[in-house]
Design a protein around this motif. Structure first.
Motif, PDB file in Angstrom:
ATOM      1  N   SER A  94     -28.813   0.273  -3.421  1.00  0.00           N
ATOM      2  CA  SER A  94     -28.238   1.617  -3.408  1.00  0.00           C
ATOM      3  C   SER A  94     -28.052   2.085  -1.976  1.00  0.00           C
ATOM      4  O   SER A  94     -28.728   1.612  -1.063  1.00  0.00           O
ATOM      5  N   LEU A  95     -27.139   3.001  -1.784  1.00  0.00           N
ATOM      6  CA  LEU A  95     -26.898   3.600  -0.481  1.00  0.00           C
ATOM      7  C   LEU A  95     -27.789   4.813  -0.295  1.00  0.00           C
ATOM      8  O   LEU A  95     -28.281   5.400  -1.265  1.00  0.00           O
ATOM      9  N   THR A  96     -27.961   5.206   0.957  1.00  0.00           N
ATOM     10  CA  THR A  96     -28.646   6.467   1.247  1.00  0.00           C
ATOM     11  C   THR A  96     -27.660   7.529   1.730  1.00  0.00           C
ATOM     12  O   THR A  96     -27.928   8.722   1.611  1.00  0.00           O
ATOM     13  N   ARG A  97     -26.500   7.089   2.284  1.00  0.00           N
ATOM     14  CA  ARG A  97     -25.469   8.038   2.702  1.00  0.00           C
ATOM     15  C   ARG A  97     -24.103   7.375   2.607  1.00  0.00           C
ATOM     16  O   ARG A  97     -23.977   6.155   2.770  1.00  0.00           O
ATOM     17  N   PHE A  98     -23.093   8.191   2.361  1.00  0.00           N
ATOM     18  CA  PHE A  98     -21.695   7.737   2.365  1.00  0.00           C
ATOM     19  C   PHE A  98     -20.883   8.900   2.928  1.00  0.00           C
ATOM     20  O   PHE A  98     -20.755   9.940   2.284  1.00  0.00           O
ATOM     21  N   THR A  99     -20.378   8.744   4.160  1.00  0.00           N
ATOM     22  CA  THR A  99     -19.725   9.866   4.837  1.00  0.00           C
ATOM     23  C   THR A  99     -18.271   9.545   5.169  1.00  0.00           C
ATOM     24  O   THR A  99     -17.950   8.422   5.552  1.00  0.00           O
ATOM     25  N   LEU A 100     -17.418  10.530   5.025  1.00  0.00           N
ATOM     26  CA  LEU A 100     -15.992  10.418   5.345  1.00  0.00           C
ATOM     27  C   LEU A 100     -15.589  11.542   6.285  1.00  0.00           C
ATOM     28  O   LEU A 100     -16.033  12.684   6.121  1.00  0.00           O
ATOM     29  N   ARG A 101     -14.733  11.223   7.257  1.00  0.00           N
ATOM     30  CA  ARG A 101     -14.238  12.242   8.166  1.00  0.00           C
ATOM     31  C   ARG A 101     -13.259  13.184   7.476  1.00  0.00           C
ATOM     32  O   ARG A 101     -13.113  14.341   7.866  1.00  0.00           O
ATOM     33  N   GLU A 102     -12.578  12.699   6.451  1.00  0.00           N
ATOM     34  CA  GLU A 102     -11.618  13.543   5.741  1.00  0.00           C
ATOM     35  C   GLU A 102     -12.338  14.722   5.092  1.00  0.00           C
ATOM     36  O   GLU A 102     -13.457  14.584   4.585  1.00  0.00           O
ATOM     37  N   PRO A 103     -11.692  15.898   5.073  1.00  0.00           N
ATOM     38  CA  PRO A 103     -12.294  17.042   4.373  1.00  0.00           C
ATOM     39  C   PRO A 103     -12.278  16.823   2.860  1.00  0.00           C
ATOM     40  O   PRO A 103     -11.566  15.963   2.352  1.00  0.00           O
ATOM     41  N   LEU A 104     -13.079  17.594   2.156  1.00  0.00           N
ATOM     42  CA  LEU A 104     -13.162  17.493   0.701  1.00  0.00           C
ATOM     43  C   LEU A 104     -11.818  17.843   0.073  1.00  0.00           C
ATOM     44  O   LEU A 104     -11.217  18.867   0.374  1.00  0.00           O
ATOM     45  N   ARG A 105     -11.342  16.964  -0.809  1.00  0.00           N
ATOM     46  CA  ARG A 105     -10.105  17.202  -1.535  1.00  0.00           C
ATOM     47  C   ARG A 105     -10.310  16.792  -2.987  1.00  0.00           C
ATOM     48  O   ARG A 105     -11.176  15.969  -3.288  1.00  0.00           O
ATOM     49  N   PRO A 106      -9.470  17.322  -3.893  1.00  0.00           N
ATOM     50  CA  PRO A 106      -9.565  16.853  -5.281  1.00  0.00           C
ATOM     51  C   PRO A 106      -9.272  15.367  -5.351  1.00  0.00           C
ATOM     52  O   PRO A 106      -8.500  14.834  -4.573  1.00  0.00           O
ATOM     53  N   THR A 107      -9.912  14.659  -6.283  1.00  0.00           N
ATOM     54  CA  THR A 107      -9.673  13.234  -6.467  1.00  0.00           C
ATOM     55  C   THR A 107      -9.176  12.964  -7.870  1.00  0.00           C
ATOM     56  O   THR A 107      -9.315  13.794  -8.775  1.00  0.00           O
ATOM     57  N   ARG A 108      -8.622  11.794  -8.068  1.00  0.00           N
ATOM     58  CA  ARG A 108      -8.145  11.393  -9.391  1.00  0.00           C
ATOM     59  C   ARG A 108      -9.284  11.407 -10.401  1.00  0.00           C
ATOM     60  O   ARG A 108      -9.119  11.783 -11.553  1.00  0.00           O
ATOM     61  N   ALA A 109     -10.466  10.988  -9.944  1.00  0.00           N
ATOM     62  CA  ALA A 109     -11.556  10.814 -10.889  1.00  0.00           C
ATOM     63  C   ALA A 109     -12.254  12.133 -11.229  1.00  0.00           C
ATOM     64  O   ALA A 109     -12.676  12.344 -12.357  1.00  0.00           O
ATOM     65  N   THR A 110     -12.398  13.026 -10.254  1.00  0.00           N
ATOM     66  CA  THR A 110     -13.240  14.196 -10.459  1.00  0.00           C
ATOM     67  C   THR A 110     -12.483  15.519 -10.486  1.00  0.00           C
ATOM     68  O   THR A 110     -13.049  16.541 -10.837  1.00  0.00           O
ATOM     69  N   VAL A 145       0.840  -1.203   0.000  1.00  0.00           N
ATOM     70  CA  VAL A 145       0.000   0.000   0.000  1.00  0.00           C
ATOM     71  C   VAL A 145       0.873   1.251   0.000  1.00  0.00           C
ATOM     72  O   VAL A 145       0.655   2.188  -0.772  1.00  0.00           O
ATOM     73  N   GLY A 146       1.873   1.266   0.886  1.00  0.00           N
ATOM     74  CA  GLY A 146       2.773   2.423   0.948  1.00  0.00           C
ATOM     75  C   GLY A 146       3.534   2.635  -0.355  1.00  0.00           C
ATOM     76  O   GLY A 146       3.695   3.772  -0.814  1.00  0.00           O
ATOM     77  N   ASN A 147       3.993   1.559  -0.972  1.00  0.00           N
ATOM     78  CA  ASN A 147       4.709   1.661  -2.246  1.00  0.00           C
ATOM     79  C   ASN A 147       3.806   2.241  -3.335  1.00  0.00           C
ATOM     80  O   ASN A 147       4.239   3.078  -4.145  1.00  0.00           O
ATOM     81  N   LEU A 148       2.555   1.791  -3.360  1.00  0.00           N
ATOM     82  CA  LEU A 148       1.606   2.297  -4.355  1.00  0.00           C
ATOM     83  C   LEU A 148       1.338   3.782  -4.140  1.00  0.00           C
ATOM     84  O   LEU A 148       1.353   4.568  -5.102  1.00  0.00           O
ATOM     85  N   LEU A 149       1.111   4.173  -2.894  1.00  0.00           N
ATOM     86  CA  LEU A 149       0.809   5.578  -2.607  1.00  0.00           C
ATOM     87  C   LEU A 149       1.983   6.480  -2.945  1.00  0.00           C
ATOM     88  O   LEU A 149       1.806   7.554  -3.524  1.00  0.00           O
ATOM     89  N   ARG A 150       3.198   6.053  -2.584  1.00  0.00           N
ATOM     90  CA  ARG A 150       4.369   6.876  -2.906  1.00  0.00           C
ATOM     91  C   ARG A 150       4.591   6.956  -4.407  1.00  0.00           C
ATOM     92  O   ARG A 150       4.938   8.013  -4.936  1.00  0.00           O
ATOM     93  N   GLY A 151       4.388   5.833  -5.093  1.00  0.00           N
ATOM     94  CA  GLY A 151       4.587   5.824  -6.538  1.00  0.00           C
ATOM     95  C   GLY A 151       3.629   6.729  -7.270  1.00  0.00           C
ATOM     96  O   GLY A 151       3.964   7.298  -8.310  1.00  0.00           O
ATOM     97  N   LEU A 152       2.416   6.884  -6.729  1.00  0.00           N
ATOM     98  CA  LEU A 152       1.397   7.727  -7.367  1.00  0.00           C
ATOM     99  C   LEU A 152       1.266   9.088  -6.687  1.00  0.00           C
ATOM    100  O   LEU A 152       0.320   9.830  -6.956  1.00  0.00           O
ATOM    101  N   LYS A 153       2.194   9.397  -5.787  1.00  0.00           N
ATOM    102  CA  LYS A 153       2.250  10.712  -5.120  1.00  0.00           C
ATOM    103  C   LYS A 153       1.044  10.977  -4.218  1.00  0.00           C
ATOM    104  O   LYS A 153       0.526  12.098  -4.152  1.00  0.00           O
ATOM    105  N   HIS A 154       0.555   9.947  -3.530  1.00  0.00           N
ATOM    106  CA  HIS A 154      -0.481  10.080  -2.497  1.00  0.00           C
ATOM    107  C   HIS A 154      -1.747  10.793  -2.972  1.00  0.00           C
ATOM    108  O   HIS A 154      -2.220  11.723  -2.305  1.00  0.00           O
ATOM    109  N   PRO A 155      -2.344  10.429  -4.085  1.00  0.00           N
ATOM    110  CA  PRO A 155      -3.533  11.168  -4.539  1.00  0.00           C
ATOM    111  C   PRO A 155      -4.742  10.905  -3.656  1.00  0.00           C
ATOM    112  O   PRO A 155      -5.078   9.750  -3.383  1.00  0.00           O
TER     113      PRO A 155
END
Length: 343
Positions: free
Chosen positions: A163-179, A57-67
């Motif tokens: 389908s889901l009704t909610r999907f919540t993350l504690r992390e603040p909003l950040r740019p993603t690879r997809a969007t 996991v760490g190798n993948l994240l470092r290789g892709l610059k932690h997106p």
């Protein structure tokens, strides 16, 4: 139970490597310092430690610059067959409620690093994902991955209309690879960032739905085999190896001392020293080995300054780190970087 208590199958690491290869990262880089080979990942009988998967996991994240958002992208690729017996037990269950109960009972057979729990609030069923005590990048990735994988798995098990009704993350909003910027979606709903908890919710009516592939004989066989597999996978590590795994998972800069490690492994300092002595080593030696290996790994990341590397390894200043690095490698950090760059 903790993810440290069990070894795991190779399917998750194989998926991570395949994803990294598709992004242009070489397999050797993805498997660096994991002690794993590509041939092992293709062997369904191979058992990996949690620390080995964390290294990949760490190798993948470092290789892709932690997106940010990478975990969501990767987790959506985990389908029920990725989990082997456990996954087939879920799809063979009579109802979604039965599948959920089986899933939580045998959660150590998954690849989760989060602490997953379920509860019902009125018409909603809520799954919560407790964060593992890992460094910031790994923690964010693994929470995202485990949650996205759970959402994908429930659609596989319950049916295409789930389908889901909610999907919540504690992390603040950040740019993603997809969007790029702005909220992403998961399971048909927008992701709510900066929420009080990591959770996903769905209508409780899905719990009573008969599953399309229900088979009482198959689910009974899977349950029996899951119990046997859990017993085989329970980790029996030596004290030294257990400490090495704890060190690998520690957040950057949080290098523990002997009393802290003794508390982690639930031993007195005296007993810990004795057990390590019986295994032919000491805590000082283990910590030095870890720091030396971690230093070489961080030095390969040219975006990190030497001061940042020193801080991540728990050194109070650059001078102390430089002296230690000379003991480990025989060269000053700056000279080592120049030599590697010239190769």
């Amino acid at each position: 139970m903790s993810f440290w208590d069990f070894v795991r199958g190779s399917a998750s690491v194989r998926l991570l490597v395949e994803f990294g290869l598709a992004q242009g990262l070489p397999a050797a880089r993805l498997l660096q310092r994991s002690g794993l080979s590509q041939a092992q990942l293709d062997d369904p009988q191979v058992a990996l430690t949690a620390a080995q998967e964390l290294q990949v996991v760490g190798n993948l994240l470092r290789g892709l610059k932690h997106p940010p958002g990478l975990g969501l992208e990767v987790g959506a690729r985990y389908n029920f067959s990725t989990y082997g017996l456990w996954g087939y037990g879920l799809v063979s269950s009579a109802t979604a409620a039965d599948a959920l109960a089986l899933a939580l009972r045998f959660i150590p057979l998954t690849f989760a690093f989060t602490l997953i729990s379920a509860r019902q609030e009125g018409a909603q069923c809520i799954l919560s994902f407790g964060e593992p005590d890992l460094d910031t990048h790994a923690r964010r990735f693994l929470v995202e991955r485990d949650m996205a994988a759970a959402a994908r798995l429930m659609k596989d098990v319950v049916g295409a209309d789930f389908s889901l009704t909610r999907f919540t993350l504690r992390e603040p909003l950040r740019p993603t690879r997809a969007t790029g910027a702005g909220p992403a979606t998961m399971g048909g709903v927008p992701i709510e960032y900066g929420a009080p908890a990591n959770s996903l919710a769905f209508h409780a009516r899905f719990l009573t739905r008969p599953l399309p592939q229900a088979n009482p004989v198959t689910v009974s066989m899977c349950e029996q085999m899951c119990r046997q597999l859990m017993a085989r996978r329970r980790v029996q590590l030596g004290t030294a190896e257990l400490i090495r795994q704890y060190l690998i998972a520690m957040p950057d800069g949080a290098v523990p001392d002997l009393p802290q490690v003794a508390q982690l492994v639930n031993l007195s300092e005296r007993t810990l020293k004795r057990r390590l002595r019986e295994e032919g080593t000491t805590f000082t030696v283990i910590l030095s080995e870890y720091r030396g290996n971690k230093a070489l790994e961080l030095m390969a990341d040219r975006t990190l300054s030497l001061t940042e590397i020193a801080e991540r390894l728990g050194f109070s200043d650059l001078s102390s780190f430089s002296q230690a690095f000379k003991r480990w490698s025989g060269a000053a950090p700056s000279a080592h970087r120049c030599a590697v760059a010239d190769v």
